[in-house]
Design an enzyme around this catalytic site. Sequence first.
Site, short mmCIF file in Angstrom:
data_model
loop_
_atom_site.label_atom_id
_atom_site.label_comp_id
_atom_site.label_asym_id
_atom_site.label_seq_id
_atom_site.Cartn_x
_atom_site.Cartn_y
_atom_site.Cartn_z
N LYS A 180 0.83 -1.21 0.00
CA LYS A 180 0.00 0.00 0.00
C LYS A 180 0.86 1.26 0.00
O LYS A 180 0.54 2.24 -0.65
CB LYS A 180 -0.93 0.01 1.22
N THR A 226 3.90 1.63 -1.27
CA THR A 226 4.51 1.84 -2.58
C THR A 226 3.47 2.35 -3.58
O THR A 226 3.77 3.21 -4.42
CB THR A 226 5.15 0.55 -3.13
N ARG A 238 2.23 7.35 7.51
CA ARG A 238 2.55 7.20 8.93
C ARG A 238 4.06 7.05 9.12
O ARG A 238 4.76 6.56 8.23
CB ARG A 238 1.85 5.96 9.50
N LYS A 274 9.09 -6.94 9.31
CA LYS A 274 8.53 -6.26 8.14
C LYS A 274 9.50 -5.31 7.47
O LYS A 274 9.45 -5.09 6.27
CB LYS A 274 7.27 -5.51 8.58
N ALA A 302 -2.87 -0.40 12.87
CA ALA A 302 -4.29 -0.53 12.54
C ALA A 302 -4.94 -1.70 13.26
O ALA A 302 -6.16 -1.73 13.41
CB ALA A 302 -4.46 -0.68 11.04
N PHE A 361 -3.17 -1.96 6.97
CA PHE A 361 -3.67 -3.33 6.77
C PHE A 361 -4.84 -3.36 5.78
O PHE A 361 -4.89 -2.55 4.86
CB PHE A 361 -4.03 -3.98 8.10
N PHE A 396 3.90 -7.95 -9.34
CA PHE A 396 5.20 -8.54 -9.03
C PHE A 396 5.74 -9.24 -10.28
O PHE A 396 4.98 -9.58 -11.20
CB PHE A 396 5.06 -9.55 -7.89
N TRP A 408 6.88 -0.05 -8.75
CA TRP A 408 8.06 -0.59 -8.06
C TRP A 408 9.25 -0.62 -9.02
O TRP A 408 10.38 -0.32 -8.62
CB TRP A 408 7.77 -1.99 -7.53
#
Length: 963
Positions: free
Chosen positions: A413, A415, A437, A448, A667, A698, A787, A816
């Site tokens: 999210k 990116t 955030r 992560k 979240a 999330f 991807f 990306w």
Amino acid sequence: MKLASFRSACNSLRVYTSHPGSRFSGLFRRCFPVGITNNRLAIRAGSATTSSGTRSTLPANFGKQCKEELWSEYNYSVGEAVQRTKAAMVTLLRRNPEIQPLLAILQAGEDDSILEINKKIAGKVGLNVTQICLATGCSEDEIVEELLKLNNDPKVHGVYLHLPAASLTSRVLGALNPEKDVDGTTDLNMGRLVRGDASEGFVPPVAGAVLDLLGKHDAPLKVKSVLLVGGEGPLRLALQCLIERSGVEVNTSHWNSKSLQTQVMQADAVVLLGAGNMEVPPTWIRPEALIIHCEPALKSGVGYLTAAYRTQNVIHSCNRWIQNQQYRPWRLRSLKLLPLTPVPSDIEISRAQTPKPVDQLAEEIGLLPEELEAYGRNKAKVQLSLLDRLHSQPDGNYVLVAGITPTPLGEGKSTVTIGLVQALSAHLKLNSFACLRQPSQGPTFGVKGGAAGGGYAQVIPMEEFNLHLTGDIHAITAANNLVAAAIDARMLHEATQSDKALFNRLVPTVNGVRTFSPIQISRLRRLGISKTEPTSLTPQEVSAFVRLDLDPSKITWQRVLDTNDRFLRKITVGQASTEKGQIRETGFDIAVASEIMAILALSDSLKDMKDRLAHMVVGTSRSGGPVTAEDLGVSGAVAVLMKDAIKPTLMQTLEGTPVFVHAGPFANIAHGNSSVLADKLALKLVGRDGFVVTEAGFGADIGMEKFFNIKCRASGLRPNVVVLVATVRALKMHGGGPNVSAGAPLPREYINENLSLVAGGCHSNLKKQIQIAHLFGVPVVVALNVFKTDTRAEIDLVCQIAKTCGASDAVPCHHWSQGGRGCLELAQAVKEATRRPSNFQFLYPTEMPIVEKIRTIAQKVYGANDMELSPEAKSKIDYYNQQGYGSLPICMAKTHLSLSHMADKKGAPTGFILPIRDIRASVGAGFIYPLVGTMSTMPGLPTRPCFYDIDLDPDTEEITGLF
């Protein structure tokens, strides 16, 4: 000189002519400021040499006639200037009645002559004048200190330096804000004048006064040359530039020049600068030549004329300041990207791009210098005063980025958010802002990793973004733990002291006087005690005041740390002998789970934050009443620790587009959105046709639901469109694929094409998340984060099914690997979706009972048959209703890995009962949060955390291993 060319020169200075018969007629019919000591102009009488070379004697009464004519010119010029200024003042006040222009005179010594002259002229037009008197021998530091105060005072629109020449050093002049330099003494203003751009600066008023008199000289002889005698400072330079620009020849000479006589005899007009007692022999002066003598004489006519021009300049400065307060169109310069294949690591990409200096970025997006607080070269805090400045500016389009239920690795999210704004601003040339955030150190060093985006869609520098930033989370940690320390200290002191001893220490006598502090007065008011004199309290009132009587078993406030540390989940405190047996069990939460973080994210002003901090409930007294941070007397100190954290941090993307980074609640255990203030500031800055893209944590069932029901209630803002992020691999998992684990290789189902798994995920989880967005009446655009393992058939299938499930559009995104260019299709889709009506609505009214609000979320959002309350949860609901908290919105704390409370249940589970094991209240933040299943507020570290790969090169100071 031809009149037309003179008018052309005047027009370049935004002046006009009023006496076309005179070569200098009408110069400076608007305010041009000055920084030269007031002077007196005088026309001297005497003999002169005629053009034929013969000497003639001037009449005996010639000097008296000249003086009378000169004072007539003074009065006429001053009157004209005053009338112009009065008219300008009337216009200014009609448009801005709350503004009062103010001139500040900074001087050495207590001579009030200058003040009297300026006040007399200013009084005629309604201008305010203030005087700052320093000691006669004041130092350079003292002058600079006062100048900085005047620079920062928004009520001051002009500053006049009435100082000795020796005090006007480069440092002093450099300290004066050129925008307030109504006397034109700073290098910048003088440079503007020399360059011919006087409309951007100020011209010395003495120069204006001289040119005014030159303009009224109505001699038959056409002035072709002017001689400036003496003077080395800015006055001579200003006069030379302005006269030459009108097409008249200007010569300069020193008083000791051997050719002075010849030059004077050849000049049509002579201006004597800094003459003092020096005189030009009358025999040198040509007949009908104009001689202007400048010498110090404060109350002379030129003193008043100069003051008149100065007042005009103050009005002009004030008008310019008002203009600068208006919305400024963006002049964004994007940074070029040259994507490589294969795509390098995130940190290599970040380091390969040189970000713009943050002050340059701020200027490009319309921020004023005084609205910026730089933290190094690459990031800065933005003042909340921006909201006041742009209060009438329409908001831009409001876009929320949410996602389907993610895998443990996240689905991109951040990116997508960054790629979208890069596409909007750098490629479509639309104003756009990302609001993100701040990442917690827990995930950064845990599993992560960071949250700066990835690939060619990042916030840069990513090391600064992911590590410390501007210290907001550290401020929250300090503030939270101050409250925790206050709780334990208060319980200790109440347990070991009498009422009288407590009262004497809480309200001590200082210099023979005992008074309550303001926060103690607030506590007395809540107790129903209206007294303000400490000695007037009865013993019962003293006892009620000093004893919070906290129940150790019902303290809800825990300490926090911004590190994943499972061994701090439950601890025992107070075991040292000095704590006198005050032992209790407590624990640590991760810092971003603190209620103070939630308050930071939901506050819309400093006052709102302070009020919310005061209302934080930290526990319950033995009598059953709530105990707040204000009761502890600590909320004011907490606000002090948070006063800088409330300001959003400005950064930029890889393509030089602006980003606000602010707040970072999770979240799954909080409401999971960046701050209300960041969004509000950004919406004003982008303008009516711009875009603010903010991200919810999330899946849509968690972050988006809380964004709508909690954040939008607090902010009053309404989104135009939801961008729902999906990935093929996550959809495969929801379609029946095997579980994935962070750090483990992906199973082959997620690498090889599998259309049946993709379709299963689309018809279950993707469809459900689109439906959740539609519950709130907001259109949805699906962004498929592509991807390298995704096939064309899988991509087309997702986009096709998403549209049949109700999405306005569904597009693949390649940000990306390509940056903003790879997100152009999404940007166009979002732009189109914002043109459609958004019929926003809340899921429930706040007046609905707590139980029914929880049930509504469980059934309509999660798909549960019903929910089930534990006995403890039922008891808490009764207590919160009794305390008046029943109208607060709901913030569900549940797993983010499933729509249900069972992390292993993928897709869109149905037929389950949602268990509510406990309910807590974040009264300051303004929500009730039910705990669904077993939710931990302190994550733990895995077997191999990210910190194994993070290192520092001691030679280059470069960081490696961040992602």
